[in-house]
Design a protein around this motif. Structure first.
Motif, mmCIF file in Angstrom:
data_model
loop_
_atom_site.group_PDB
_atom_site.id
_atom_site.type_symbol
_atom_site.label_atom_id
_atom_site.label_comp_id
_atom_site.label_asym_id
_atom_site.label_seq_id
_atom_site.Cartn_x
_atom_site.Cartn_y
_atom_site.Cartn_z
ATOM 1 N N PHE A 219 0.874 2.864 -8.443
ATOM 2 C CA PHE A 219 1.983 2.327 -8.011
ATOM 3 C C PHE A 219 3.170 3.268 -8.732
ATOM 4 O O PHE A 219 2.872 3.624 -9.755
ATOM 5 N N ARG A 220 3.821 3.674 -8.519
ATOM 6 C CA ARG A 220 5.558 3.693 -8.578
ATOM 7 C C ARG A 220 6.330 2.873 -8.680
ATOM 8 O O ARG A 220 6.151 1.342 -7.694
ATOM 9 N N ARG A 221 7.434 2.571 -9.533
ATOM 10 C CA ARG A 221 8.700 1.501 -9.301
ATOM 11 C C ARG A 221 9.058 2.249 -7.773
ATOM 12 O O ARG A 221 9.477 3.180 -7.530
ATOM 13 N N GLY A 222 9.858 1.538 -6.632
ATOM 14 C CA GLY A 222 10.232 0.981 -6.174
ATOM 15 C C GLY A 222 9.324 1.370 -4.584
ATOM 16 O O GLY A 222 10.149 2.005 -3.506
ATOM 17 N N GLU A 223 7.978 1.703 -5.195
ATOM 18 C CA GLU A 223 7.433 2.396 -3.611
ATOM 19 C C GLU A 223 6.736 1.536 -2.773
ATOM 20 O O GLU A 223 6.767 0.045 -3.245
ATOM 21 N N LEU A 224 7.318 1.623 -1.871
ATOM 22 C CA LEU A 224 6.487 0.013 -0.434
ATOM 23 C C LEU A 224 5.199 0.240 -1.140
ATOM 24 O O LEU A 224 4.703 0.842 -1.078
ATOM 25 N N ALA A 225 5.038 -1.611 -0.627
ATOM 26 C CA ALA A 225 3.727 -1.865 -1.359
ATOM 27 C C ALA A 225 2.470 -1.120 -0.256
ATOM 28 O O ALA A 225 1.451 -0.191 -0.662
ATOM 29 N N GLU A 226 2.867 -0.592 1.179
ATOM 30 C CA GLU A 226 1.067 0.285 1.539
ATOM 31 C C GLU A 226 1.978 0.914 1.547
ATOM 32 O O GLU A 226 0.832 2.354 1.853
ATOM 33 N N SER A 227 2.977 2.105 1.006
ATOM 34 C CA SER A 227 1.954 3.608 0.787
ATOM 35 C C SER A 227 1.538 3.301 -1.201
ATOM 36 O O SER A 227 0.807 4.456 -1.990
ATOM 37 N N GLY A 229 -1.667 3.524 -4.666
ATOM 38 C CA GLY A 229 -2.518 3.525 -4.063
ATOM 39 C C GLY A 229 -3.663 2.946 -3.717
ATOM 40 O O GLY A 229 -4.455 3.177 -2.925
ATOM 41 N N PRO A 230 -3.391 0.788 -4.182
ATOM 42 C CA PRO A 230 -4.725 0.076 -3.494
ATOM 43 C C PRO A 230 -4.715 0.321 -2.416
ATOM 44 O O PRO A 230 -5.372 -0.319 -1.607
ATOM 45 N N ALA A 231 -3.056 0.380 -1.347
ATOM 46 C CA ALA A 231 -2.972 0.209 -0.051
ATOM 47 C C ALA A 231 -3.754 1.746 0.820
ATOM 48 O O ALA A 231 -4.580 1.403 2.173
ATOM 49 N N ARG A 232 -3.889 2.538 -0.154
ATOM 50 C CA ARG A 232 -4.036 4.061 0.443
ATOM 51 C C ARG A 232 -6.022 3.730 0.995
ATOM 52 O O ARG A 232 -6.219 4.395 1.353
ATOM 53 N N LYS A 233 -6.159 3.354 -0.606
ATOM 54 C CA LYS A 233 -7.943 2.949 -0.468
ATOM 55 C C LYS A 233 -8.581 1.951 0.437
ATOM 56 O O LYS A 233 -9.071 2.597 0.485
ATOM 57 N N ILE A 234 -7.947 0.825 0.467
ATOM 58 C CA ILE A 234 -8.178 0.006 1.901
ATOM 59 C C ILE A 234 -7.649 0.674 3.252
ATOM 60 O O ILE A 234 -9.162 0.811 3.372
ATOM 61 N N GLU A 235 -6.901 1.522 2.900
ATOM 62 C CA GLU A 235 -6.786 1.825 4.309
ATOM 63 C C GLU A 235 -7.666 3.200 4.945
ATOM 64 O O GLU A 235 -8.233 3.521 6.028
ATOM 65 N N ALA A 236 -7.932 4.240 3.552
ATOM 66 C CA ALA A 236 -9.491 4.605 3.853
ATOM 67 C C ALA A 236 -10.834 4.661 4.369
ATOM 68 O O ALA A 236 -11.408 4.348 5.244
ATOM 69 N N TRP A 237 -11.268 3.023 2.971
ATOM 70 C CA TRP A 237 -12.360 2.674 3.719
ATOM 71 C C TRP A 237 -12.560 1.683 5.160
ATOM 72 O O TRP A 237 -13.651 1.817 5.440
ATOM 73 N N ARG A 238 -10.758 1.832 5.406
ATOM 74 C CA ARG A 238 -10.964 1.165 6.924
ATOM 75 C C ARG A 238 -11.569 2.328 7.914
ATOM 76 O O ARG A 238 -11.863 2.344 8.883
ATOM 77 N N SER A 239 -10.295 3.730 7.807
ATOM 78 C CA SER A 239 -10.642 4.616 8.492
ATOM 79 C C SER A 239 -12.201 5.003 8.375
ATOM 80 O O SER A 239 -12.664 5.905 9.513
#
Length: 709
Positions: A219-227, A229-239
């Motif tokens: 993750f980066r400073r100020g980055e929205l939680a849904e954007s 790496g962990p959020a992207r990984k779980i979304e890719a897993w769900r997809s």
């Protein structure tokens, strides 16, 4: 009345709890344990952990020197949490007007945003302090309550706090924050004035360092939680995963939590090509475990075959090549566990420890199952040499005395005394409670070896050497006959849990016998009697199958393996019973055990723990937690998927273009639907209710068997 069907991929419902107990956040090899206020309290097993070492041993928030009042914890995903608190009221007042929110995210680092919101009518001043310490203790040292060897050096560098492992200097930590904190060794502090109706926020970043280099967080400073790496990984897993819908609200909730936890427990190791495998469970087993990772991948096949392939490829890469008594490595043997902490070389057999009797046959079983589920044939062929080496291990090293059974005995006094799934020192005992003397041949391991021989025969016939397949089938049938003769206790009506070093039956009634149904080594005649024994009140707690019957000498419902209930163990028993659905009473017992398991899941907030106490439901409801149970834990999280597959009677065989669906759904489930079930190049939709099912999407040339609606 049942609730409307909910999709497993529709999004994870937030788990809202009170502020009691330990809160676990996990993402890959990173996890954080805190109390319900978000504090990592010094002197406890709490901490922020990275690669089997505790990087933070203290992370405590104070307002004007006082502990905030915890209100609630919300965990929308396994890797993130929101802790809602308030400033303690002033003396003589009942209420507080300052709300405190801590939003935490983990993933190769930790990010925490602290927000103060003034709900009062005038500005408020507050002194905010974050107390920070590190000990860089090995995971096992934390678990066992041992002090870290060296401790940490702390240095303030502007708005950054730097911590370094004093013992070897390899590990370190950087803590930095916005909103201009004052930084001193041990703390970050702010003096804040929050206007009436206003807010104040600071963002804190925690980055591990290894050998002087900062680890890049997900993750980066100020980055929205849904954007992140962990959020992207779980979304890719769900997809990529099959969608599961079911009427039963309890099953819906646990399946949603299953998907989230399995996604968060996945590790994609860049050093191994980024292939996925599942860590065994938080907090103590956040690493690759042969047995756990293989069984979890098996259970998760209806969601994604790729996870199983990644697990097999990783374990094949680490497969034993030589004989080493210290690590218990042997040619062809599959790894028990992989460790990366500072004390790994002194724990068990070192970083790579091979002391397990069951992971090797399970490896062969899973490879064949992946092939049936449509895994890429080239990948399966590439793993055939590893499977062949595993079968050779069964013959040359697993069978220590040439009697056809797989036995174990640890290589040194550092290794595990017991090397099946019940691997505690007292996990294998007889009906009077006496510990078994080795070498020990476990009943379920013989079942796995039987299934592995049949699996390898099928693979070699289809992909390699058809002539050799007949020999493997003959060996399997010979093992089945000898197993029945040596392990079946006719006067008792169950399989001995093991044969001891003298080849005498270890005669306790255990859940291990149910694994013999799952592997198929049990005869129909024995299965019919075993169903009665497993279904009695000695074994059925009302919340799942006990590991040891109440009538046995070592029974203790509060023990780890001698009377507790393990969800994965009960799920395997259910799958075994449904394999023998033609046996009277098997389906009814399977449904009763599954109902108890789902009721337990509901009592635990939709997340099944590693295990819980085996007290009778009539005496203790809800179920009593086991104090050091892992949660989330991989095969407990995956257990509901095995229930779904087993009750559907779902057996694909993509190379043969066949799909069997023969459902026996529990009445409470209502309608169950699998959408976009991936079977190699084919996707299908399955809808089932009770004993009827329909399948849509199978192309021409495929054969469907089972019950149709």
């Amino acid at each position: 009345m049942s609730e409307a069907p909910a999709a497993l991929n529709a999004g994870e419902p937030a788990l809202i709890t009170d502020a009691g107990g330990t809160v676990s956040l996990v993402e890959g090899s990173t996890f954080c344990l805190s109390d319900g206020a978000g504090d990592v309290r010094s002197g406890t097993t709490h901490g922020f952990f990275f690669r089997d070492a505790r990087m933070l041993s203290r992370w405590e928030l104070r307002l004007d020197g006082r502990v905030p009042h915890a209100l609630s914890v919300i965990t929308p995903e396994a890797f993130t949490a929101r802790f809602v608190l308030r400033r303690p009221p002033k003396p003589g007042q009942a209420d507080s007007t300052l709300l405190v929110v801590r939003e935490r995210l983990v993933g190769d680092g930790l990010r925490e945003t602290i927000t103060l919101e003034n709900l009062g009518r005038e500005a408020t001043a507050v002194g905010l302090e974050l107390r920070v310490e590190a000990d860089f203790a090995d995971l096992f040292a934390v678990k066992e309550g041992r002090a870290a060897a060296g401790g940490a050096d702390a240095t303030a560098a502007g708005t950054e706090l730097l911590l370094r492992d004093r013992s070897d200097g390899i590990r370190g930590l950087s803590v930095s924050a916005s909103a201009e904190p004052e930084v001193v060794p041990g703390a970050l502090t702010w003096r804040v004035v929050v206007p009436a109706g206003g807010r104040w926020t600071t963002e804190i970043m925690v980055q591990p360092t290894l050998a002087g280099r900062l680890v890049e967080p997900q993750f980066r400073r100020g980055e929205l939680a849904e954007s992140t790496g962990p959020a992207r990984k779980i979304e890719a897993w769900r997809s990529a995963s099959t969608e599961v819908e079911v009427d039963d609200p309890a099953l819906t909730a646990v399946l949603r939590r299953t998907e989230s936890d399995l996604g968060a427990l996945q590790i994609h190791d860049p050093a191994r090509g980024g292939r996925p495998f599942v860590a065994a469970g938080a907090p103590w087993f956040m690493t690759l475990f042969g047995r756990d990772s293989l069984l979890t991948a098996w259970m998760a096949l209806p969601l994604d075959v790729g996870l199983a392939l990644g697990t097999l490829q990783t374990l094949a890469e680490l497969q034993g090549r030589e004989v080493d008594p210290f690590t218990e490595e042997e040619p062809g043997r599959i790894l028990h566990e992989l460790r990366m902490g500072p004390d790994s070389a002194r724990v068990l057999g070192g970083n790579h420890y091979y002391g397990t009797a069951d992971a090797t046959p399970l490896f062969v079983m899973l490879l064949a199952e992946c092939w049936r589920w449509g895994a890429d044939e080239a990948m399966v062929r590439a793993l055939l040499p590893a499977a062949e080496a595993a079968v050779r291990w069964i013959d040359e090293y697993g069978d220590r005395d040439g009697d056809g059974f797989v036995e174990y005995r640890r290589g040194t006094d550092r290794g595990l005394v017991n090397q099946g799934w019940k691997d505690s020192f007292d996990g294998i005992n007889d009906a009077r409670g006496r510990l078994a003397e080795g070498p020990i041949a476990l009943c379920e391991v013989q079942g796995y070896a039987y299934a592995a021989r049949l699996a390898f025969a099928e693979l070699t016939e289809a992909l390699g050497d058809p002539a050799a397949a007949a020999g493997h089938r003959e060996r399997a049938e010979e093992l089945r006959k000898r197993f029945a003769e040596a392990f079946w206790l006719a006067e008792r009506g169950w399989y001995a849990v093991a044969l001891d070093g003298d080849k005498a039956p270890v005669d306790a009634l255990t859940s291990n016998a149910a694994h013999c149904l799952w592997s198929g080594i049990a005869s129909d005649e024995h299965a019919a009697v075993l169903v009665e024994r497993l279904g009695g009140p000695e074994m059925d707690s009302g919340f799942g199958l006990r590991t040891l019957a109440t009538s046995m000498g070592a029974y203790n419902p509060m023990s780890y393996h001698n009377g507790s209930v393990w969800p994965h163990d009960t799920a395997i028993a259910v799958a075994g019973l449904l394999r023998y659905a033609h046996v009277p009473g098997a389906v009814e017992l399977a449904q009763r055990l599954a109902d108890g398991l789902l009721d337990a899941a509901a009592a635990f907030g939709g997340r099944l723990p590693e295990l819980y106490c085996g007290f009778s439901r009539s005496g203790f409801s809800p179920p009593v937690p086991y104090p050091t149970s892992c949660s989330p834990q991989a095969w407990a999280a995956a257990a509901p998927l095995l229930l779904v597959r087993a009750f559907l009677g779902l057996q694909p065989h993509v190379p043969h273009r066949t799909l069997t669906v023969a459902p026996h759904l529990p009445p409470r489930w209502g309608r169950l639907r699998l959408r976009q079930l991936r079977l190699g190049p084919v996707t299908a939709d399955i809808t089932a209710t009770g004993g009827e099912a329909t399948v849509e999407g199978l192309p021409d040339g495929w054969t469907r068997s089972g019950t149709s609606g």
